[in-house]
Design a protein around this motif. Structure first.
Motif, mmCIF file in Angstrom:
data_model
loop_
_atom_site.group_PDB
_atom_site.id
_atom_site.type_symbol
_atom_site.label_atom_id
_atom_site.label_comp_id
_atom_site.label_asym_id
_atom_site.label_seq_id
_atom_site.Cartn_x
_atom_site.Cartn_y
_atom_site.Cartn_z
ATOM 1 N N LEU A 50 0.848 -1.183 0.000
ATOM 2 C CA LEU A 50 0.000 0.000 0.000
ATOM 3 C C LEU A 50 0.887 1.238 0.000
ATOM 4 C CD1 LEU A 50 -2.828 1.372 0.438
ATOM 5 C CD2 LEU A 50 -2.344 1.193 2.891
ATOM 6 N N ILE A 51 0.535 2.222 -0.797
ATOM 7 C CA ILE A 51 1.219 3.519 -0.792
ATOM 8 C C ILE A 51 0.154 4.582 -0.540
ATOM 9 C CG2 ILE A 51 2.545 5.205 -2.104
ATOM 10 C CD1 ILE A 51 3.607 2.884 -3.788
ATOM 11 N N LEU A 52 0.383 5.424 0.453
ATOM 12 C CA LEU A 52 -0.502 6.548 0.741
ATOM 13 C C LEU A 52 0.267 7.841 0.490
ATOM 14 C CD1 LEU A 52 -2.058 5.477 4.169
ATOM 15 C CD2 LEU A 52 -3.062 5.242 1.895
ATOM 16 N N THR A 53 -0.403 8.833 -0.053
ATOM 17 C CA THR A 53 0.199 10.160 -0.184
ATOM 18 C C THR A 53 -0.594 11.111 0.689
ATOM 19 O OG1 THR A 53 -1.167 10.686 -2.106
ATOM 20 C CG2 THR A 53 0.998 9.740 -2.541
ATOM 21 N N GLY A 54 0.089 12.136 1.188
ATOM 22 C CA GLY A 54 -0.590 13.093 2.051
ATOM 23 C C GLY A 54 0.296 14.270 2.383
ATOM 24 N N THR A 55 -0.127 15.020 3.373
ATOM 25 C CA THR A 55 0.593 16.202 3.825
ATOM 26 C C THR A 55 0.925 16.040 5.303
ATOM 27 O OG1 THR A 55 -0.658 17.541 2.259
ATOM 28 C CG2 THR A 55 0.492 18.711 4.016
ATOM 29 N N ALA A 56 2.199 16.183 5.626
ATOM 30 C CA ALA A 56 2.651 16.066 7.015
ATOM 31 C C ALA A 56 2.544 17.422 7.711
ATOM 32 C CB ALA A 56 4.099 15.591 7.058
ATOM 33 N N SER A 57 2.254 17.377 8.988
ATOM 34 C CA SER A 57 2.314 18.585 9.814
ATOM 35 C C SER A 57 2.921 18.193 11.152
ATOM 36 C CB SER A 57 0.930 19.212 9.991
ATOM 37 O OG SER A 57 0.036 18.311 10.582
ATOM 38 N N ILE A 58 3.600 19.128 11.759
ATOM 39 C CA ILE A 58 4.310 18.874 13.018
ATOM 40 C C ILE A 58 3.533 19.529 14.152
ATOM 41 C CG2 ILE A 58 6.461 19.225 14.281
ATOM 42 C CD1 ILE A 58 7.818 19.392 11.486
ATOM 43 N N HIS A 59 3.285 18.754 15.198
ATOM 44 C CA HIS A 59 2.566 19.247 16.369
ATOM 45 C C HIS A 59 3.423 18.988 17.599
ATOM 46 C CE1 HIS A 59 -1.177 19.629 14.069
ATOM 47 N NE2 HIS A 59 -0.750 18.542 13.437
ATOM 48 N N TYR A 60 3.469 19.945 18.491
ATOM 49 C CA TYR A 60 4.225 19.808 19.738
ATOM 50 C C TYR A 60 3.246 19.838 20.910
ATOM 51 C CZ TYR A 60 8.106 21.044 16.694
ATOM 52 O OH TYR A 60 9.021 21.064 15.675
#
Length: 80
Positions: A50-60
């Motif tokens: 399986l390959i998924l594409t998306g957008t990463a975001s960083i949360h602290y």
């Protein structure tokens, strides 16, 4: 952009995937420059890819880190 093994810690009700990485990791630096990501999954020894594409975001969020933290993850962090 590089490829590296990472481990999904949680999939929430919105379908968002949660992973943990160190604040100073190269992964976080790459996500800030280019948040488009591809995630590759292997299901079994011989099939199920399986390959998924998306957008990463960083949360602290300390509470989220505590929720997702497991002792085995310590090995991936410089100071544990």
């Amino acid at each position: 952009m590089g490829v590296r093994p990472m481990n999904i810690q949680q999939v929430d009700d919105k379908g968002e995937l949660w992973l943990l990485s160190a604040n100073d990791s190269y992964s976080n630096h790459e996500f800030e420059i280019r948040p488009d990501v591809k995630l590759y999954f292997k299901g079994s020894k011989h099939a199920d890819f399986l390959i998924l594409t998306g957008t990463a975001s960083i949360h602290y969020h300390q509470a989220k880190i505590k929720e997702l933290w497991k002792p085995v993850i310590k090995a991936w962090f410089t100071d544990g």
